[in-house]
Scaffold this motif. Structure first.
Motif, PDB file in Angstrom:
ATOM      1  N   THR A   1       0.856  -1.642  -0.011  1.00  0.00           N
ATOM      2  CA  THR A   1       0.007  -0.109  -0.069  1.00  0.00           C
ATOM      3  C   THR A   1       0.881   1.476  -0.249  1.00  0.00           C
ATOM      4  OG1 THR A   1      -2.082   1.069   1.419  1.00  0.00           O
ATOM      5  CG2 THR A   1      -0.069   0.358   2.244  1.00  0.00           C
ATOM      6  N   LEU A   2       2.307   1.018   0.276  1.00  0.00           N
ATOM      7  CA  LEU A   2       2.791   2.634   0.361  1.00  0.00           C
ATOM      8  C   LEU A   2       3.786   2.108  -0.968  1.00  0.00           C
ATOM      9  CD1 LEU A   2       4.118   4.979   2.534  1.00  0.00           C
ATOM     10  CD2 LEU A   2       6.027   4.366   0.526  1.00  0.00           C
ATOM     11  N   ARG A   3       3.953   2.795  -1.872  1.00  0.00           N
ATOM     12  CA  ARG A   3       4.510   2.218  -3.684  1.00  0.00           C
ATOM     13  C   ARG A   3       5.607   2.878  -3.536  1.00  0.00           C
ATOM     14  NH1 ARG A   3      -0.544   0.993  -3.508  1.00  0.00           N
ATOM     15  NH2 ARG A   3      -1.067   2.518  -4.941  1.00  0.00           N
TER      16      ARG A   3
ATOM     17  N   ASN B   1       2.730   6.536  -4.727  1.00  0.00           N
ATOM     18  CA  ASN B   1       0.992   7.021  -4.216  1.00  0.00           C
ATOM     19  C   ASN B   1       2.119   8.051  -3.192  1.00  0.00           C
ATOM     20  OD1 ASN B   1       1.865   4.574  -2.728  1.00  0.00           O
ATOM     21  ND2 ASN B   1       0.091   4.325  -2.406  1.00  0.00           N
ATOM     22  N   VAL B   2       3.216   7.862  -3.240  1.00  0.00           N
ATOM     23  CA  VAL B   2       3.944   8.774  -1.722  1.00  0.00           C
ATOM     24  C   VAL B   2       4.129  10.199  -2.449  1.00  0.00           C
ATOM     25  CG1 VAL B   2       5.708   8.933   0.052  1.00  0.00           C
ATOM     26  CG2 VAL B   2       4.900   6.744  -1.056  1.00  0.00           C
TER      27      VAL B   2
ATOM     28  N   CYS C   1       4.782   9.534   6.826  1.00  0.00           N
ATOM     29  CA  CYS C   1       4.289   9.894   6.311  1.00  0.00           C
ATOM     30  C   CYS C   1       2.629   9.873   6.824  1.00  0.00           C
ATOM     31  CB  CYS C   1       4.873   8.725   5.083  1.00  0.00           C
ATOM     32  SG  CYS C   1       5.776   9.211   4.435  1.00  0.00           S
ATOM     33  N   ILE C   2       2.200  10.779   6.626  1.00  0.00           N
ATOM     34  CA  ILE C   2      -0.005  10.542   6.872  1.00  0.00           C
ATOM     35  C   ILE C   2       0.057   9.773   5.811  1.00  0.00           C
ATOM     36  CG2 ILE C   2       1.549  11.921   8.791  1.00  0.00           C
ATOM     37  CD1 ILE C   2      -0.827  13.968   7.153  1.00  0.00           C
TER      38      ILE C   2
ATOM     39  N   ASP D   1      -4.021   5.097   0.408  1.00  0.00           N
ATOM     40  CA  ASP D   1      -4.000   5.524  -1.070  1.00  0.00           C
ATOM     41  C   ASP D   1      -3.710   5.968  -1.293  1.00  0.00           C
ATOM     42  OD1 ASP D   1      -6.508   3.462  -0.794  1.00  0.00           O
ATOM     43  OD2 ASP D   1      -7.992   4.586  -1.196  1.00  0.00           O
ATOM     44  N   THR D   2      -3.075   6.563  -0.398  1.00  0.00           N
ATOM     45  CA  THR D   2      -1.687   8.164  -0.515  1.00  0.00           C
ATOM     46  C   THR D   2      -1.445   8.235   0.494  1.00  0.00           C
ATOM     47  OG1 THR D   2      -3.481   9.843  -0.310  1.00  0.00           O
ATOM     48  CG2 THR D   2      -3.128   8.771  -2.760  1.00  0.00           C
TER      49      THR D   2
END
Length: 894
Positions: A431-433, A456-457, A497-498, A504-505
């Protein structure tokens, strides 16, 4: 009323207003006779504000408040602790700036650990800290913490890994011992599958780390809101068990769950008796992490647990067991839900993943070297599971679960750092790419798994990470949902990161962009940055350079007010350039005396380590200019640090450069040179910084050079400040123009250690600072000399470091007292407005006021101060006794 009367009345009103203003800021001067006897409060006229991005080191600890979805706590690894009350947009330090030395542990919970808060009184909480067995309580929602030795003593010198409060009754608390949440020191490997405590560098080698380090698995209970505790440890529990977590059943608080690294324990009578639920479906009964969801509507409890992923040799290949499990009957039985998470051979064959599989997974797990792992197990398995280490479930959705694959510090491999399920474990996806392979060479392989592949970061200060690696070389250790599940915080290496959309992002939020389209950033107040030297030049009225660990050099900009009124924005000067930036640690920078666009800098580790870099465009681009030393001569450069200080150019001979390298600095720089290092002391270059040689003749101890700088009263001459002891004195030494030998300078009698010096040109005063921690007051502190007159002591204390004098007003002096790992009562920063006749402590707002690397006063605006810290980045302050009004962006200095 006559004009004279009006003027008189006006003057009286003005005088009263000024008097009231002064009264509001009134503070008694420091009574030096009380410095080591009682706490001295700081002058409220000076408030320090942290600025600059947060990213450096690592942040292994994230915790949300138990009931407030806006409040969270961070415990990053450079000795900090922070609190946010707005979901991570801004932070406040929660350590006491006016407290004693940090090693007293009385400043608050350094690197806060496992805080828990009452569900009835949101202001009351209890926590531990990472590397000491202390306990703290708060009554104001975690803004301030009090060390409670009376509570710690009841835990029998054991480190508390988890606190848990009965959600229905805040008189009832539970505590479990261990270190399993310490991802930087607690490891699981083939020889110690139940956990080993040590350092990551030592653990992979035979004999590294220690299984029995004094820890004992224990559970405690309090029925009076944490004041007194009684041991309720399950009978027969393995003494070395780590209590992974404790959960209280909200619908039936007599039911307690206590997963551990030696099995899952359950009590139905509030801890009076326990049952080990063995053989219930877990492969290994080694629970590294667990979480619980409670459905208030149905009363149903859903439990998730990570059972250690064991790598099991299978001929020339490898198999595994363990992974992620789920229980829907309150721990009585468990079902493996690894589902589609294991990586298939096609992805495992991808170069970056395969490299990590052998180097970080097998080699470290089996405590062998990478080449041996490749030789023993050359055949890739059909599938392999990451050694996941943390599980968290959304408190508002029992099917929404996150798993951490921490290949940065744990023994696993890359190819997805954060896994997610939206259906209770029936299927999983990353989910974090971040990294080139997601939308590049491995895209089709991930799509075949129904895994999204789009990046998505949204990075802010770390934009270079996006396309640096196939899969990000960094990974995270900690992820947490807030109390209502609407916000997730995840630590990715050195940044936080939040996500506000279930993962999703993701947004890096340690800083905010001050002006759209720029790289001008305002830090959020949670810096974990090693600050180094602060460099000003009289020709540059609006530019200051801030050297830093892991983040090159920063310079100030004028748009921080776009984010908040007290926000000071900074911009990173990438090295070697913005297009291909490299991670490097700059310890010192100097502006060329003949061209203020030309800069030189040196690096104490990472990229360009041991080299002199040069920029001819004010830091926008850099190229190698010279070599001071080759770090490979002293070992593997990855693990080395060599602080290089006070880069200096002789303006009368611009080809003559100087730098100093101490063995141990009085400043709180990170690290020290290896024992084999042989270039301590002062180094000089006669060819403009290209080649260097030591010039130590005449110095009593080349390893103790704390400061070098120009002798502003004698052209071409240099000073060197040498620290020392009664048995091995240091002092102040001068190198005359054209000489190769240092000569001793007369200093106050009995002073054996000098740490800093400063020449105030406007009043012809030359200041020195120094002393020893246990020395006499008359042999330390700060002294000054005017011309041929005798030395006069102006700051009567036994041990000081930095001394600075305002260039616009010589009445203004700053002095720092470092704590240097002691429990000194009043370390920090002191300010005088009358040439040292009276002094005031000014620590407010600076949580590392006792661990400075540099201190300065703005060259062009009296009353603006800067400080650089060991690990909390940079701070600025405006002295309201000099500048009553205005913010940092309205003073014309940025």
């Amino acid at each position: 009323m006559t004009m004279t009367t009006r003027i008189l009345i006006g003057l009286i009103v003005l005088a009263l207003a000024i008097g009231n203003s002064i009264t509001a800021l009134a503070q008694s001067p420091v009574d030096f006779s009380k410095m080591d006897k009682e706490r001295i409060p700081s002058d409220p006229a000076v408030q320090w504000y942290q600025f600059g991005p947060g990213g450096a080191g690592n942040n292994y600890h994230i915790y949300w408040h138990s009931t407030d979805p806006n409040t969270a706590f961070l415990g990053p690894n450079m000795g900090n602790s922070y609190r946010t009350t707005d979901r991570g947009w801004t932070y406040d330090g929660i350590m006491d700036p006016d407290g004693p030395g940090y090693k007293s542990w009385n400043r608050g919970p350094v690197e806060i650990y496992s805080p828990e808060f009452s569900h009835q009184d949101e202001n009351f909480g209890i926590c531990a800290m990472e590397n000491a067995n202390y306990v703290y309580t708060t009554v104001n929602k975690g803004l301030n913490w009090k060390r409670r030795d009376d509570i710690s003593a009841q835990f029998k010198d054991q480190h508390i890994n988890t606190f848990e409060v009965d959600p229905t009754n805040d008189n009832i608390w539970y505590a479990g011992t261990g270190h399993v949440r310490d991802a930087n020191h607690m490891f699981f490997n083939h020889k110690a599958p139940h956990g080993i405590f040590g350092s990551q560098r030592k653990v992979p080698l035979p004999g590294g780390g220690t299984v029995d380090f004094g820890h004992r698995g224990k559970i405690f209970k309090s029925i009076d809101k944490g004041e007194t505790w009684k041991e309720i440890t399950p009978k027969g529990i393995e003494p070395l068990a780590q209590i992974t977590k404790i959960f209280v059943h909200p619908g039936n608080p007599k039911v307690i769950f206590a997963p551990s690294t030696y099995g899952f324990y359950k009590s139905k009578d509030g801890g009076k008796s326990w049952k080990l639920l063995a053989g219930t479906g877990l492969d290994n009964d080694i629970i590294r992490s667990a979480d619980m969801h409670y459905d208030k509507r149905t009363g149903k409890v859903t439990l998730y647990a990570i059972d250690l992923v064991k790598y099991i040799p299978n001929g020339k290949s490898m198999s595994y067991n363990g992974g992620i499990y789920k229980s829907t009957d309150e721990g009585e039985s468990w079902v493996n839900i690894n589902a589609n998470m294991p990586i298939k051979k096609d992805l495992l064959s991808s170069f970056f993943i395969k490299k990590g599989y052998y180097k970080y997974g097998l080699a470290k797990y089996f405590q062998i070297h990478e080449k041996e792992a490749m030789s023993l197990y050359p055949e890739l398995p059909d599938e392999m599971l990451h050694s996941i280490s943390v599980v968290r479930v959304n408190p508002s959705n029992p099917d929404h679960v996150m798993l951490v694959n921490n290949y940065k510090s744990q023994f696993t491999f890359p190819g997805g750092m954060l896994w997610r399920t939206d259906n209770g474990g029936k299927s999983w996806y990353v989910t974090l790419r971040n990294g080139k392979a997601w939308e590049g060479k491995d895209k089709a392989l991930w799509e075949a798994r129904n895994n999204p592949t789009a990046h998505n970061v949204s990075w802010v200060s770390q934009t270079e990470w996006e396309n640096r690696d196939e899969y990000d070389r960094k990974a995270g250790a900690s992820i947490e949902f807030n109390s209502d599940g609407s916000t997730i915080m995840y630590q990715v290496a050195k940044v936080v990161c939040i996500s506000n959309d279930n993962g999703d992002t993701w947004l890096e939020n340690d800083e905010q962009v001050a002006t759209k389209g720029t790289e001008n950033w305002v830090g959020s107040g949670n810096s974990n940055l090693p600050g180094n030297e602060i460099v000003q030049d009289l020709r540059l009225k609006k530019t200051i350079y801030f050297c830093s660990g892991e983040n090159t050099i920063w310079t100030n900009t004028n748009d921080g007010g776009n984010i908040r009124s007290n926000g000071l924005a900074v911009r990173k000067l990438h090295s070697p350039n913005k297009e291909k930036p490299m991670e490097c640690s700059v310890s010192s920078v100097i502006v060329d005396p003949e061209d203020d666009k030309t800069l030189y800098c040196v690096h104490n580790r990472q990229a360009f380590f041991g080299k002199v870099m040069k920029s001819t465009d004010a830091g926008e681009t850099w190229a190698q200019h010279g070599v001071i030393f080759d770090p490979k001569k002293y070992g593997n450069p990855v693990g080395l640090i060599v602080p290089q200080q006070n880069l200096t150019i002789d303006p009368n001979n611009p080809n003559r450069f100087y730098i100093s390298i101490p063995d141990k600095s009085v400043n709180d720089v990170t690290g020290r040179p290896p024992k084999s290092f042989d270039m301590h002391g002062v180094l000089r270059s006669m060819d403009g910084g290209k080649t260097w040689k030591n010039i130590n003749d005449g110095l009593p101890n080349k390893k103790a050079v704390q400061k070098i700088g120009l002798d502003d009263q004698n052209k071409g001459a240099m000073y060197a400040a040498i620290s020392g002891t009664n048995s091995k004195p240091g002092g102040l030494f001068q190198l005359k123009d054209g000489s190769d030998t240092w000569e001793k300078v007369n200093i106050p009698k009995g002073m054996v250690s000098v740490h800093d010096f400063y020449y105030s040109e406007s009043d012809n005063r030359f200041y020195i600072s120094g002393g020893t921690m246990k020395g006499k007051i008359q042999h330390g502190g700060v002294w000054y000399k005017e011309g041929t007159k005798d030395w006069q002591q102006v700051f009567p204390y036994q041990f000081t470091n930095n001394i600075r004098v305002s260039k616009t007003n010589p009445n203004v002096l700053l002095v720092s007292i470092p704590s240097k790992g002691t429990d000194m009562l009043n370390p920090g920063i002191y300010r005088s407005l009358d040439k040292g006749i009276t002094w005031y402590k000014i620590n407010s707002g600076n949580i590392q006021s006792d661990r400075l690397n540099d201190l300065d006063i703005n060259y062009h605006k009296d009353g603006v101060y800067y400080s650089s810290t060991y690990g909390a980045g940079y701070y600025y302050a405006i002295d309201r006794k000099i500048i009553p009004e205005g913010d940092i962006n309205s003073l014309g200095i940025n």
